[in-house]
Design an enzyme around this catalytic site. Structure first.
Site, PDB file in Angstrom:
ATOM      1  N   GLY A  33      95.368 113.908  33.065  1.00  0.00           N
ATOM      2  CA  GLY A  33      94.607 112.690  33.319  1.00  0.00           C
ATOM      3  C   GLY A  33      95.475 111.460  33.239  1.00  0.00           C
ATOM      4  O   GLY A  33      96.498 111.437  32.556  1.00  0.00           O
TER       5      GLY A  33
ATOM      6  N   GLY B 114      97.380 104.779  29.831  1.00  0.00           N
ATOM      7  CA  GLY B 114      98.374 105.804  29.625  1.00  0.00           C
ATOM      8  C   GLY B 114      98.123 107.066  30.425  1.00  0.00           C
ATOM      9  O   GLY B 114      97.181 107.174  31.213  1.00  0.00           O
TER      10      GLY B 114
ATOM     11  N   ASP C 213      84.158 100.312  27.410  1.00  0.00           N
ATOM     12  CA  ASP C 213      84.531 100.971  28.662  1.00  0.00           C
ATOM     13  C   ASP C 213      83.739 102.265  28.805  1.00  0.00           C
ATOM     14  O   ASP C 213      84.295 103.331  29.076  1.00  0.00           O
ATOM     15  CB  ASP C 213      86.038 101.236  28.702  1.00  0.00           C
ATOM     16  CG  ASP C 213      86.535 101.549  30.115  1.00  0.00           C
ATOM     17  OD1 ASP C 213      85.813 101.223  31.078  1.00  0.00           O
ATOM     18  OD2 ASP C 213      87.633 102.115  30.257  1.00  0.00           O
TER      19      ASP C 213
END
Length: 758
Positions: free
Chosen positions: A440, A445, A558
């Site tokens: 991912g 990051g 988020d």
């Protein structure tokens, strides 16, 4: 050479140990970083504490004033720590399970007109405290005096006392003795609590006018020294300057003994500690106390438990020389350096091998110039190798500082210790960060799959670059995750700070993201309606937990389907707290830069830059609509009217055409249809433009739990009946396209933001 090497290593380790122990000495003995560690110069160690959440409270203790709660009274200078009803604390000992208190005295004074003044003080009446029988005594002074010491012992009334008389002041010894003439004393038995002392006069001090008062009190051993002056003090002295004496009390934890507490998993004794049932002296108490194991020190009640003691710091007398001492976990041993044999103690000295093997000397002497050259080459190689090691060590220390290691250490001190991984461990785990192991990528990051010791799969998050903002995100995520203990939140296992970019190590969730399951045609058939409803409920429970349950609320900031992972049983695991914010208890909203993902952002947050918990509610509403519709929150492939999922959903609701947008594969019956309607109405409430009209996440979580259990005729409500909300033609959420003249164009601004995905 070998001997000098060991001496050098010993000196370096000694310096490092002093630095580490010095930093540990500065760490407080409190349960969390927000707890006050001292009051007026008196240390307040856990299980005692001042603020809510900072002291131990037994589940059976329903009193308004728990026995371990302390008040810091700032009306004095310096401030005074107070226990119970205005009892001053002098010292608290965790190791001895003792608390030293400043006690008042009892006295009875007679005036010349035979009027009298009598004062009596009742001591601590709490289950968790008994007066120490070995460290206190009961004392009374006077020439016409008898005194009582009363209390509860093993649930029954108890009393003892003493008497003292004298005819003249000259009869009294002035050498500090308390022998029954002018002063008497009595021993205190085990297990006494709820204390009361009383002082009386036989004849109102008639005939001993030099002694107008009788005085009595319990006092710590060696804290009271009798003198003739004690007998001549009058009532005004005790009214103006009443003396106080220290008294030692014992305390314990809870109402269970060690075996009972451990069986219930409620025992506070942490790692490297012993649980100790209360002694005979403390038999009046229920419960237990904790102590560090031999070779360990610290506060045994804190989550990190006790830490290993470096016995070599004290230069143990057992070893022949200090540099021969080697610290072990929980102990130490003596060891001879290379080139010597023996044990290295005072009774078994280190002996040079050359002394027992004289035949080696000719061999060394005959080695000649060739041997000297070889030795010099070896020395040069060792020096070069050590220089390289020093450079690597310096670089790792620089990386530690640059990655916020010192700041992180300050912020998480007092919390459970995370595992600190080495560079080599994580390189081995990820095959040197092979791109094939990337699982991912996000705004903060890249995530790699790895395998650490014991074949445990992990997810390793590596920041994209090193700059101050990235360091803050890294520290923020560690700080937040270290405070979260929830089965539906991805667990943080540890971190590595020695690399150029900071690394976080999480548990590995093996079934991908909710986003992938919703938008992958091969996976979406597995997401039945009941499963989607359960996932929604689990996510809502996590956000409710973050907003209301932990001591300092957290706004995720988020919330989106890509930040929800699913395990093999499709249990939801909320992840990625890199953008999250801690909310101070005295602030309902935070002014911040707008951070988040387009399509999920709270419109009021985008306009006002004011972040509140209701911002998470809006984002969760978008996730609910994703679960209902299987559509993306923002899609450039859709028409302009359908580009923003939130707007498209609200439009269909206003047209009473909900099932035009709902995923066709999730409705299998009347019950599912009713549940879908109620979830749609709940999403509609979450997506209200004005944040104050949105429900809280706690209300949302409760509503989803009710919908999961509902039959077709069950009713629920948040502020109004959900039966009323099923009228999809209602205008619960307004999206005017023009300014109505009353709000400065604010709603039309929000509409534009949503429509354009900004």
């Amino acid at each position: 050479m070998g001997y000098q090497k060991h001496v050098l290593i010993f000196l370096i380790s000694l310096v490092l140990t002093q630095i580490i122990s010095g930093s540990e000495a500065l760490e407080s003995l409190v349960i969390a970083s927000h707890c006050t560690s001292e009051c007026g110069g008196i240390t307040i160690p856990y299980p005692f504490g001042i603020e809510d959440g900072c002291y131990y409270k037994d589940k059976d203790d329903h009193s308004l004033n728990p026995s371990m709660r302390i008040t810091c009274n700032h009306t004095f200078s310096p401030p005074q720590p107070i226990l119970g009803n205005n009892i001053q604390i002098l010292n608290i000992s965790v190791k001895e399970a003792e608390i030293h208190l400043n006690s008042n005295i009892s006295y009875k004074c007679d005036e010349s007109d035979n009027s009298s003044y009598y004062y009596s003080y009742s001591w601590i009446n709490l289950r968790s405290f008994t007066i120490s029988s070995s460290k206190n005594k009961f004392v009374a002074t006077g020439c016409d005096t008898y005194a009582w010491f009363k209390g509860k012992r093993y649930g029954k009334n108890y009393s003892t006392g003493c008497m003292t008389t004298c005819n003249e002041l000259n009869d009294v010894a002035n050498d500090g003795r308390c022998n029954g003439v002018g002063c008497c004393q009595a021993s205190i038995p085990d297990g006494v609590t709820n204390l009361k002392t009383e002082a009386y006069s036989y004849n109102h001090h008639t005939g001993v006018e030099f002694n107008p008062c009788s005085v009595a009190c319990p006092v710590a051993n060696n804290a009271f020294k009798f003198s003739k002056q004690n007998l001549t003090r009058n009532l005004s002295y005790y009214l103006n300057e009443p003396p106080k004496f220290p008294v030692v009390y014992n305390w314990g934890i809870g109402t269970k003994n060690c075996s009972e507490a451990e069986k219930e998993e409620s025992c506070l004794c942490k790692s490297n500690t012993d649980c100790i049932n209360l002694t005979h002296e403390q038999q009046g108490l229920d419960g237990y106390r904790c102590d560090c194991k031999k070779g360990y020190s610290g506060n045994p009640y804190l989550p990190q438990g006790c830490q290993d003691i470096n016995e070599c710091e004290a230069a143990s007398d057992e070893c022949e020389k200090p540099e021969y001492c080697r610290n072990d976990v929980g102990g130490y041993h003596c060891e001879c350096p290379n080139g010597y044999h023996g044990i290295g103690t005072n009774t078994d000295h280190c002996i040079s091998n050359t002394k027992t093997k004289p035949w080696l000397m000719p061999v060394i002497l005959t080695a000649g110039t060739g041997g000297v050259i070889i030795i010099l080459l070896i020395i040069a190689f060792i020096a070069y190798w050590r220089h390289g090691e020093r450079k690597i060590t310096a670089l790792r220390e620089k990386n530690f500082r640059d990655n916020g290691g010192e700041i992180l250490h300050q912020k998480v001190s007092g919390m459970d210790v995370l595992k600190i991984f080495t560079i080599q461990e994580l390189e081995n785990a990820t095959d040197n960060y092979n791109e094939a192991n990337i699982i991912g990528k996000g705004g903060f990051g890249v995530v790699y799959k790895g395998v650490i010791s014991g074949n445990q799969p992990v997810a390793i998050k590596r920041s994209l670059k090193v700059d101050p903002n990235q360091v803050e995100q890294f520290i923020n995520e560690v700080l937040i995750l270290s405070q979260i203990n929830n089965r539906n939140v991805v667990k943080l296992l540890g971190c590595c700070l020695e690399t150029e970019v900071p690394l976080l190590v999480y548990e590995f969730i093996n079934n991908g993201t909710l986003y992938a399951h919703l938008h992958d045609e091969d996976k979406v058939p597995h997401l039945t309606w009941n499963l989607r409803l359960r996932i929604a409920s689990e996510i809502a429970d996590v956000l409710s937990y973050l907003h209301t349950t932990i001591s300092t609320p957290i706004i995720h900031r988020d919330m989106k389907s890509m930040n929800v992972l699913l395990d093999e049983s499709y249990t939801a695991k909320v992840a990625d707290f890199g953008a999250s914010k801690l909310v101070p208890l005295d602030q309902g909203q935070l002014a911040t830069m707008v951070v988040g993902t387009q399509g999920y952002l709270d419109p009021e947050y985008m306009l006002s830059f004011e972040l509140t918990e209701k911002s998470d509610v809006y984002s969760f509403g978008v996730v609910l609509v994703e679960l209902l519709t299987k559509k993306k929150a923002l899609s450039n492939q859709e028409s302009e009217l359908e580009r923003c999922l939130a707007l498209h959903f609200i439009s269909k609701m206003k047209q009473d055409r909900l099932f035009d947008i709902v995923d066709k594969n999730i409705s299998n019956g009347l019950k599912e249809i009713e549940q879908i309607k109620k979830v749609a109405n709940l999403a509609k409430l979450c997506l209200r433009l004005k944040r104050e009209k949105r429900p809280t996440m706690k209300e949302v979580a409760m509503e989803l739990e009710g919908i999961k259990r509902m039959g077709s005729n069950v009713k629920h409500s948040i502020g109004q009946s959900f039966d009323e909300l099923e009228n999809f033609g209602g205008h619960l959420v307004e999206f005017p396209t023009v300014d109505d003249g009353n709000n400065g164009g604010r709603d039309s601004d929000i509409h534009s933001l949503l429509k354009n995905g900004r």
